[in-house]
Design a protein around this motif. Structure first.
Motif, PDB file in Angstrom:
ATOM      1  N   VAL A  61       1.334  -1.137  -0.022  1.00 47.47           N
ATOM      2  CA  VAL A  61      -0.286  -0.057  -0.347  1.00 47.47           C
ATOM      3  C   VAL A  61       0.667   0.890   0.332  1.00 47.47           C
ATOM      4  CG1 VAL A  61      -1.685   1.732   1.569  1.00 47.47           C
ATOM      5  CG2 VAL A  61      -2.026  -1.173   0.990  1.00 47.47           C
ATOM      6  N   LEU A  62       0.908   1.691  -0.918  1.00 45.18           N
ATOM      7  CA  LEU A  62       1.269   3.454  -1.286  1.00 45.18           C
ATOM      8  C   LEU A  62       0.663   4.499  -0.697  1.00 45.18           C
ATOM      9  CD1 LEU A  62       3.656   5.123  -1.539  1.00 45.18           C
ATOM     10  CD2 LEU A  62       3.020   5.789  -3.538  1.00 45.18           C
ATOM     11  N   GLN A  63       0.449   5.301   0.743  1.00 44.39           N
ATOM     12  CA  GLN A  63      -0.617   6.204   1.124  1.00 44.39           C
ATOM     13  C   GLN A  63      -0.031   7.258   0.658  1.00 44.39           C
ATOM     14  OE1 GLN A  63      -3.151   6.248   5.565  1.00 44.39           O
ATOM     15  NE2 GLN A  63      -0.459   7.194   5.727  1.00 44.39           N
ATOM     16  N   PHE A  64      -0.930   8.177   0.648  1.00 45.33           N
ATOM     17  CA  PHE A  64      -0.554   9.645   0.638  1.00 45.33           C
ATOM     18  C   PHE A  64      -1.009  10.365   1.139  1.00 45.33           C
ATOM     19  CE2 PHE A  64       0.981  13.836  -2.417  1.00 45.33           C
ATOM     20  CZ  PHE A  64       1.280  13.522  -2.988  1.00 45.33           C
ATOM     21  N   ILE A  65      -0.808  11.736   0.736  1.00 45.04           N
ATOM     22  CA  ILE A  65      -1.365  13.267   2.177  1.00 45.04           C
ATOM     23  C   ILE A  65      -0.939  14.158   2.291  1.00 45.04           C
ATOM     24  CG2 ILE A  65      -1.184  13.783   4.829  1.00 45.04           C
ATOM     25  CD1 ILE A  65      -0.640  10.848   5.283  1.00 45.04           C
ATOM     26  N   ALA A  66      -1.912  14.986   1.808  1.00 46.60           N
ATOM     27  CA  ALA A  66      -1.401  16.716   1.784  1.00 46.60           C
ATOM     28  C   ALA A  66      -1.846  17.195   2.802  1.00 46.60           C
ATOM     29  CB  ALA A  66      -2.410  17.290   0.279  1.00 46.60           C
ATOM     30  N   MET A  67      -1.011  17.483   3.158  1.00 49.11           N
ATOM     31  CA  MET A  67      -1.445  19.311   4.346  1.00 49.11           C
ATOM     32  C   MET A  67      -1.379  20.190   3.635  1.00 49.11           C
ATOM     33  SD  MET A  67       0.432  16.920   7.526  1.00 49.11           S
ATOM     34  CE  MET A  67       1.393  16.489   6.932  1.00 49.11           C
ATOM     35  N   PRO A  68      -2.796  21.173   3.713  1.00 49.54           N
ATOM     36  CA  PRO A  68      -2.548  22.525   3.624  1.00 49.54           C
ATOM     37  C   PRO A  68      -2.263  22.955   5.242  1.00 49.54           C
ATOM     38  CG  PRO A  68      -4.668  21.583   3.347  1.00 49.54           C
ATOM     39  CD  PRO A  68      -3.795  20.588   3.907  1.00 49.54           C
ATOM     40  N   ASP A  69      -1.541  23.885   4.741  1.00 49.62           N
ATOM     41  CA  ASP A  69      -1.126  25.069   6.745  1.00 49.62           C
ATOM     42  C   ASP A  69      -2.662  25.155   7.607  1.00 49.62           C
ATOM     43  OD1 ASP A  69       0.609  25.435   8.279  1.00 49.62           O
ATOM     44  OD2 ASP A  69       1.418  27.740   7.388  1.00 49.62           O
ATOM     45  N   GLY A  94     -10.194   9.023  -1.636  1.00 46.16           N
ATOM     46  CA  GLY A  94      -9.936   9.567  -1.009  1.00 46.16           C
ATOM     47  C   GLY A  94     -10.532  10.265  -0.018  1.00 46.16           C
ATOM     48  N   HIS A  95      -9.900  11.368   0.977  1.00 44.14           N
ATOM     49  CA  HIS A  95     -11.059  11.776   1.853  1.00 44.14           C
ATOM     50  C   HIS A  95     -10.262  12.936   2.807  1.00 44.14           C
ATOM     51  CE1 HIS A  95      -8.780   8.464   4.668  1.00 44.14           C
ATOM     52  NE2 HIS A  95      -9.756  10.185   5.434  1.00 44.14           N
ATOM     53  N   PHE A  96     -11.250  13.644   3.765  1.00 43.71           N
ATOM     54  CA  PHE A  96     -10.292  14.447   4.513  1.00 43.71           C
ATOM     55  C   PHE A  96     -10.117  14.158   5.555  1.00 43.71           C
ATOM     56  CE2 PHE A  96     -10.616  17.590   1.165  1.00 43.71           C
ATOM     57  CZ  PHE A  96      -9.563  18.173   0.950  1.00 43.71           C
ATOM     58  N   LEU A 106      -5.958  17.460   6.639  1.00 43.74           N
ATOM     59  CA  LEU A 106      -5.189  16.372   6.075  1.00 43.74           C
ATOM     60  C   LEU A 106      -5.960  15.896   4.680  1.00 43.74           C
ATOM     61  CD1 LEU A 106      -4.341  13.184   6.398  1.00 43.74           C
ATOM     62  CD2 LEU A 106      -3.796  14.729   8.452  1.00 43.74           C
ATOM     63  N   PHE A 107      -5.857  15.595   3.814  1.00 49.80           N
ATOM     64  CA  PHE A 107      -6.430  14.994   2.546  1.00 49.80           C
ATOM     65  C   PHE A 107      -5.746  14.271   3.131  1.00 49.80           C
ATOM     66  CE2 PHE A 107      -7.012  12.975  -1.593  1.00 49.80           C
ATOM     67  CZ  PHE A 107      -8.383  13.179  -1.610  1.00 49.80           C
ATOM     68  N   ARG A 108      -6.348  12.855   2.719  1.00 50.91           N
ATOM     69  CA  ARG A 108      -5.063  11.460   2.545  1.00 50.91           C
ATOM     70  C   ARG A 108      -6.054  10.350   1.436  1.00 50.91           C
ATOM     71  NH1 ARG A 108      -3.135   8.321   7.338  1.00 50.91           N
ATOM     72  NH2 ARG A 108      -4.830   9.445   7.945  1.00 50.91           N
ATOM     73  N   HIS A 109      -5.061   9.397   0.987  1.00 54.13           N
ATOM     74  CA  HIS A 109      -5.534   8.102   0.132  1.00 54.13           C
ATOM     75  C   HIS A 109      -4.693   7.699   0.013  1.00 54.13           C
ATOM     76  CE1 HIS A 109      -4.520  10.064  -3.456  1.00 54.13           C
ATOM     77  NE2 HIS A 109      -3.907  10.055  -3.137  1.00 54.13           N
ATOM     78  N   ALA A 110      -4.611   6.482  -0.687  1.00 56.38           N
ATOM     79  CA  ALA A 110      -3.815   5.174  -0.716  1.00 56.38           C
ATOM     80  C   ALA A 110      -4.163   4.516  -1.818  1.00 56.38           C
ATOM     81  CB  ALA A 110      -3.894   4.567   0.727  1.00 56.38           C
ATOM     82  N   THR A 111      -3.530   4.062  -2.138  1.00 61.80           N
ATOM     83  CA  THR A 111      -3.327   2.539  -4.337  1.00 61.80           C
ATOM     84  C   THR A 111      -2.560   1.406  -3.140  1.00 61.80           C
ATOM     85  OG1 THR A 111      -3.760   2.692  -5.735  1.00 61.80           O
ATOM     86  CG2 THR A 111      -1.200   3.418  -4.592  1.00 61.80           C
ATOM     87  N   LEU A 112      -3.369   0.731  -3.848  1.00 60.52           N
ATOM     88  CA  LEU A 112      -2.578  -1.042  -3.490  1.00 60.52           C
ATOM     89  C   LEU A 112      -2.015  -0.758  -4.639  1.00 60.52           C
ATOM     90  CD1 LEU A 112      -6.311  -2.885  -2.093  1.00 60.52           C
ATOM     91  CD2 LEU A 112      -4.062  -2.348  -1.151  1.00 60.52           C
ATOM     92  N   LEU A 113      -0.631  -1.535  -4.747  1.00 57.78           N
ATOM     93  CA  LEU A 113      -0.162  -1.807  -6.041  1.00 57.78           C
ATOM     94  C   LEU A 113       0.312  -3.075  -6.063  1.00 57.78           C
ATOM     95  CD1 LEU A 113       2.536   0.923  -6.139  1.00 57.78           C
ATOM     96  CD2 LEU A 113       1.298   1.163  -7.083  1.00 57.78           C
TER      97      LEU A 113
END
Length: 172
Positions: A61-69, A94-96, A106-113
């Motif tokens: 699993v690759l989890q990706f997070i974006a955090m606005p300040d 994804g979801h906030f 934060l916004f987070r989503h993941a993908t299965l590889l």
């Protein structure tokens, strides 16, 4: 996000390696922590974002997070939870969320590889890297004004969403 012209077809690579390559292509500052984590800083239209990718090889699993300040003060957390609920109903990928410890949004989503061979290395393509990053940054850019309306303008979650997601017609 601005699009860049990629003049070559990069071969798939280990997930964090490919994200490093993608960040380099954009000229973004990044820091890598081994084969499992990478962080980058990106200037958006509304704010700077911290991007973080975490690779869990055992789970593939690759989890990706974006955090606005954005930090939500204690007095606004209940209304922000309502806001996040309304926003998340609209998202397909994804979801906030808001971290309880410090109110970080934060916004987070993941993908299965996966691969067909259990012993084969798991790779990420440049197109997949682009989709992961752009999906996270685009959603943060899209909903940033909603968060600001709720936090600083005193709008209700429904009012903020209506005001911020107004569809425009034509050009100015």
């Amino acid at each position: 996000m601005t699009e860049i012209a990629i003049e070559f077809d990069a071969a798939p690579a280990a997930p964090i390696d490919m994200l490093e390559h993608y960040f380099n292509l954009h000229g973004w500052a990044f820091e890598r922590t081994g084969d499992e984590e990478i962080t980058a800083s990106v200037a958006g239209s509304w704010a700077n974002f911290q991007l973080r990718a975490l690779w869990r090889e055992d789970e593939r699993v690759l989890q990706f997070i974006a955090m606005p300040d954005i930090r939500v003060p204690d007095t606004k957390r209940a209304v922000m939870y309502e806001t996040l609920g309304l926003i998340n109903e609209q998202l397909w990928i994804g979801h906030f969320e808001m971290w309880a410890a410090d109110g970080t949004l934060l916004f987070r989503h993941a993908t299965l590889l996966d691969s067909d061979d259990e012993h084969e290395d798991i790779d990420l393509t440049l197109g997949q890297a682009e989709m992961l990053v752009e999906a996270a940054v685009d959603e943060c850019e899209r909903y940033y004004p909603v968060f600001q309306f709720v936090l600083w303008a005193g709008k209700s979650p429904a009012e903020a969403i209506e005001a911020a997601l107004l569809d425009t017609v034509g050009e100015a």
